[in-house]
Each structure stands twice: as C-alpha cells, then as structure tokens.
Design a protein around this motif. Structure first.
Motif, PDB file in Angstrom:
ATOM      1  N   ARG A 126      37.156  41.533  44.475  1.00 43.97           N
ATOM      2  CA  ARG A 126      37.539  42.311  45.661  1.00 43.97           C
ATOM      3  C   ARG A 126      38.556  41.575  46.530  1.00 43.97           C
ATOM      4  NH1 ARG A 126      39.521  43.613  49.447  1.00 43.97           N
ATOM      5  NH2 ARG A 126      38.787  44.701  51.301  1.00 43.97           N
ATOM      6  N   GLN A 127      38.500  40.249  46.576  1.00 44.92           N
ATOM      7  CA  GLN A 127      39.376  39.479  47.476  1.00 44.92           C
ATOM      8  C   GLN A 127      40.846  39.569  47.112  1.00 44.92           C
ATOM      9  OE1 GLN A 127      37.204  38.336  45.302  1.00 44.92           O
ATOM     10  NE2 GLN A 127      37.701  36.305  44.462  1.00 44.92           N
ATOM     11  N   TYR A 128      41.160  40.100  45.931  1.00 45.55           N
ATOM     12  CA  TYR A 128      42.554  40.173  45.499  1.00 45.55           C
ATOM     13  C   TYR A 128      43.199  41.529  45.795  1.00 45.55           C
ATOM     14  CZ  TYR A 128      41.148  35.937  43.101  1.00 45.55           C
ATOM     15  OH  TYR A 128      40.673  34.680  42.827  1.00 45.55           O
ATOM     16  N   ALA A 129      42.478  42.423  46.459  1.00 46.45           N
ATOM     17  CA  ALA A 129      43.004  43.743  46.797  1.00 46.45           C
ATOM     18  C   ALA A 129      43.079  43.901  48.314  1.00 46.45           C
ATOM     19  CB  ALA A 129      42.126  44.838  46.195  1.00 46.45           C
ATOM     20  N   THR A 196      47.963  44.031  44.575  1.00 44.42           N
ATOM     21  CA  THR A 196      46.787  43.588  43.826  1.00 44.42           C
ATOM     22  C   THR A 196      47.185  42.772  42.600  1.00 44.42           C
ATOM     23  OG1 THR A 196      45.547  45.534  44.561  1.00 44.42           O
ATOM     24  CG2 THR A 196      44.714  44.366  42.620  1.00 44.42           C
ATOM     25  N   LEU A 197      48.181  43.248  41.845  1.00 44.85           N
ATOM     26  CA  LEU A 197      48.587  42.544  40.630  1.00 44.85           C
ATOM     27  C   LEU A 197      49.162  41.161  40.937  1.00 44.85           C
ATOM     28  CD1 LEU A 197      50.208  45.461  38.579  1.00 44.85           C
ATOM     29  CD2 LEU A 197      47.933  44.444  38.292  1.00 44.85           C
ATOM     30  N   VAL A 198      49.898  41.055  42.044  1.00 48.65           N
ATOM     31  CA  VAL A 198      50.457  39.756  42.423  1.00 48.65           C
ATOM     32  C   VAL A 198      49.353  38.799  42.850  1.00 48.65           C
ATOM     33  CG1 VAL A 198      51.899  38.556  44.113  1.00 48.65           C
ATOM     34  CG2 VAL A 198      52.737  40.651  43.026  1.00 48.65           C
ATOM     35  N   LYS A 199      48.457  39.266  43.711  1.00 45.92           N
ATOM     36  CA  LYS A 199      47.371  38.417  44.198  1.00 45.92           C
ATOM     37  C   LYS A 199      46.404  38.034  43.080  1.00 45.92           C
ATOM     38  CE  LYS A 199      48.452  38.354  48.605  1.00 45.92           C
ATOM     39  NZ  LYS A 199      48.790  37.096  49.315  1.00 45.92           N
ATOM     40  N   ALA A 200      46.214  38.976  42.106  1.00 46.23           N
ATOM     41  CA  ALA A 200      45.233  38.751  41.044  1.00 46.23           C
ATOM     42  C   ALA A 200      45.656  37.687  40.048  1.00 46.23           C
ATOM     43  CB  ALA A 200      44.960  40.066  40.312  1.00 46.23           C
ATOM     44  N   ARG A 201      46.879  37.206  40.162  1.00 49.10           N
ATOM     45  CA  ARG A 201      47.290  36.108  39.284  1.00 49.10           C
ATOM     46  C   ARG A 201      46.470  34.843  39.552  1.00 49.10           C
ATOM     47  NH1 ARG A 201      53.700  35.782  39.962  1.00 49.10           N
ATOM     48  NH2 ARG A 201      53.031  35.814  42.160  1.00 49.10           N
ATOM     49  N   LYS A 202      45.848  34.775  40.717  1.00 48.11           N
ATOM     50  CA  LYS A 202      45.009  33.635  41.067  1.00 48.11           C
ATOM     51  C   LYS A 202      43.552  33.834  40.633  1.00 48.11           C
ATOM     52  CE  LYS A 202      47.787  32.663  45.197  1.00 48.11           C
ATOM     53  NZ  LYS A 202      47.762  32.533  46.689  1.00 48.11           N
ATOM     54  N   SER A 203      43.257  35.018  40.121  1.00 48.71           N
ATOM     55  CA  SER A 203      41.875  35.308  39.726  1.00 48.71           C
ATOM     56  C   SER A 203      41.498  34.554  38.460  1.00 48.71           C
ATOM     57  CB  SER A 203      41.695  36.809  39.485  1.00 48.71           C
ATOM     58  OG  SER A 203      40.411  37.091  38.960  1.00 48.71           O
ATOM     59  N   PRO A 204      40.261  34.018  38.388  1.00 47.38           N
ATOM     60  CA  PRO A 204      39.809  33.349  37.159  1.00 47.38           C
ATOM     61  C   PRO A 204      39.546  34.343  36.023  1.00 47.38           C
ATOM     62  CG  PRO A 204      38.020  33.474  38.737  1.00 47.38           C
ATOM     63  CD  PRO A 204      39.249  33.946  39.464  1.00 47.38           C
ATOM     64  N   THR A 205      39.412  35.605  36.372  1.00 44.19           N
ATOM     65  CA  THR A 205      39.199  36.647  35.368  1.00 44.19           C
ATOM     66  C   THR A 205      40.532  37.328  35.076  1.00 44.19           C
ATOM     67  OG1 THR A 205      36.990  37.037  36.245  1.00 44.19           O
ATOM     68  CG2 THR A 205      37.910  38.715  34.774  1.00 44.19           C
ATOM     69  N   THR A 206      40.858  37.446  33.820  1.00 41.13           N
ATOM     70  CA  THR A 206      42.165  37.988  33.454  1.00 41.13           C
ATOM     71  C   THR A 206      42.058  39.298  32.695  1.00 41.13           C
ATOM     72  OG1 THR A 206      42.191  36.756  31.392  1.00 41.13           O
ATOM     73  CG2 THR A 206      43.180  35.690  33.325  1.00 41.13           C
ATOM     74  N   ILE A 207      43.129  40.054  32.768  1.00 41.65           N
ATOM     75  CA  ILE A 207      43.265  41.309  32.031  1.00 41.65           C
ATOM     76  C   ILE A 207      44.540  41.218  31.200  1.00 41.65           C
ATOM     77  CG2 ILE A 207      43.657  43.800  32.246  1.00 41.65           C
ATOM     78  CD1 ILE A 207      41.967  43.756  34.774  1.00 41.65           C
TER      79      ILE A 207
END
Length: 291
Positions: A126-129, A196-207
């Motif tokens: 949620r923190q990446y949106a 979201t896609l830009v911020k989610a690059r820092k997420s440990p979970t990937t798609i």
C-alpha cells in the motif's frame, strides 16, 4: 406554409432511404458502415470473449470478469453495424444501439484495469500508491459510469434530433461534456498508475516487467480510443473525423482489439500469482509464464 429544410448530411446514392418510421433523412454515421469492419469486429471479439471466458474460469480471477462483459458488448455493437451496412444505414435505432454498446464496452475494460492496478498495489504494498486500492477502484469506476451515462444521453438525443430534422448542436455538446470528463478522469488515473509504478521499484515484491509493459500499453490504447472520441465530437457533427470510417477503424476499433488480446497472453491469472513473491533480478529476467 414553407416546409422545413432537410438536415444536411451524407446520403448513400447506392442505398436508397427506406423512409421507415425509425429512419433519419441522412446516414448519421457520416458514411455507410463497412461490412468488413463489422465482420472483423464480431470475429475478433468472439475469439477474445472465448479466450477471456476460458482464462477467467481457469484462473478464477473474478475481478477481471468485466473484460468478458466488455467483449460481449463489442460483439453486439459490431453486429448492429453489420445490420446497418447491409439492411438500413439510415436507421436511428440501429445507430443508437451500436453506439451504446461500442461506447459502453470500454468502460468495462477500464474497470478491469482499475481492478488490476488495485490488485497490483496489494502485491507491491500500500505504501507505494498515492491512495488505497479500494478508493482508486471506486473513484474511477464512478467517474466512468457518470461520464458514460452523459455520453449515451447525448448520443440518443443526437439520434432523435436527426430523426426529427432538428438542430443536433445541444445534444452533441452534452455528448462532448461526457467525453471531456471521461478523458480528464482517465488522465488522473494514468498519473496514479505511473506514480505507483515508479514508487514500486523500491518494493521487495516484484511483478514481471513484460506484464507491467502490457498493462501500460493496453491502458494507453483504451485512453487513445477515448481521446479519439473526444476529438471527433469536439470537431463537430458530420466533420472529417466522424465521416471517415478509417478513423473509426484505427482509433476506436484497433485500440480496443489490442487491449483485449494483450490481456489474453498477459492475463493476470497467469502472471500475478507468480509475481506475488519476491524474486531476485536474475530470476525476473528469465521468468516464464505459469501454466
């Protein structure tokens, strides 16, 4: 008493007006619809419907079921374009029915994209949106529904105006308002998506990158189609964009076909379950589609 002058517009010299009770004095399309486009639309969307229905049942991705509804509506819309092309292009009812189904169908594709992005936010975190996934889902669905209702009302009134040989400017402005609002709300959604896609690059979970790329292309295709409808309506009735079927084929029909078939291969049921767990970069590069 002087008779009312006829409404200016396109009349097919090779297709006499049946002058039935539901016929306009002109062909509201601005051209006689092509049988080839109608048949191609029905065939491709039948294939897309079968594929998405199979994938929906196999993977149980019920949040993506609106794609099935959208493809079914496209089939109905193009079937009525076939009827118009072969039997009566002057029919107001057939024009309004095909317009209703072809215009409303992309709303269901948009709803599927909103749902998909909401699921992806849950995968990333949620923190990446910029806002909660449920809020994203409902805000943009409500915006699309409101915009579509306005569009359908405007299109129906345009048909009535032509049928009664009245000035269709006001109904067209209603249609324009609905399209302008839809283009604006979808633009806001694009900001949310790319944020979201830009911020989610820092997420440990990937798609999977290819899945994300397919999502972006499909989303932009749907948006291109909406922008075309806005430009067509803003230009005015029976002007260049609305009186040449090549624009309809390239900017209405083709983008939706692209979106539907992109999501047959990059269906979330095949990709998102595998992407839900953290992967090393090397594993992401060689990720294959799950069966």
């Amino acid at each position: 008493m002087a008779s009312q002058p006829p409404v200016q517009g396109y009349v097919d010299p090779n297709f006499p007006n049946p002058m039935g009770p539901n016929d306009a004095s002109i062909i509201i399309y601005g051209y006689t619809p092509s049988l080839a486009v109608g048949l191609l639309g029905v065939i491709l969307f039948v294939i897309g419907l079968a594929a998405h229905l199979y994938l929906l049942i196999r993977h149980r991705t019920w949040y993506f079921s609106t794609v099935v509804i959208g493809t079914a509506m496209e089939i109905v819309g193009y079937a009525f374009r076939i009827l118009s092309s072969q039997q009566d292009p002057y029919s107001v009812i057939w024009f309004v029915i095909q317009y209703f189904f072809i215009v409303v169908a992309p709303v269901f594709f948009s709803a599927a994209i909103y749902s998909l992005v909401s699921v992806m936010i849950n995968v990333y975190g949620r923190q990446y949106a910029p806002m909660p996934p449920k809020l994203i889902l409902w805000i943009f669905i409500v915006c699309d529904v409101a915009a579509t209702i306005i569009q359908i009302a405007g299109a129906a009134l345009v048909g009535v105006a032509y049928s009664n040989q009245e000035d269709p400017t006001t109904p067209n402005n209603i249609l324009l308002a609905g399209l302008a609002f839809q283009v604006f709300s979808f633009a806001v959604f694009l900001v949310v998506l790319f944020w979201t896609l830009v911020k989610a690059r820092k997420s440990p979970t990937t798609i999977s990158r290819s899945f994300v790329a397919a999502l972006v292309v499909a989303t932009l295709a749907v948006y291109l189609r909406t922008c075309f409808r806005l430009a067509e309506t803003a230009e005015g009735l029976l002007q260049n964009l609305s009186t040449h079927e090549v624009f309809f084929g390239c900017l209405e029909f083709a983008p939706i076909v692209v979106a539907v078939f992109l999501f047959t291969y990059w269906h979330p049921g095949r990709w998102l379950p595998k992407a839900a767990s953290p992967l090393r970069k090397s594993e992401r590069e060689g990720e294959s589609v799950s069966g």
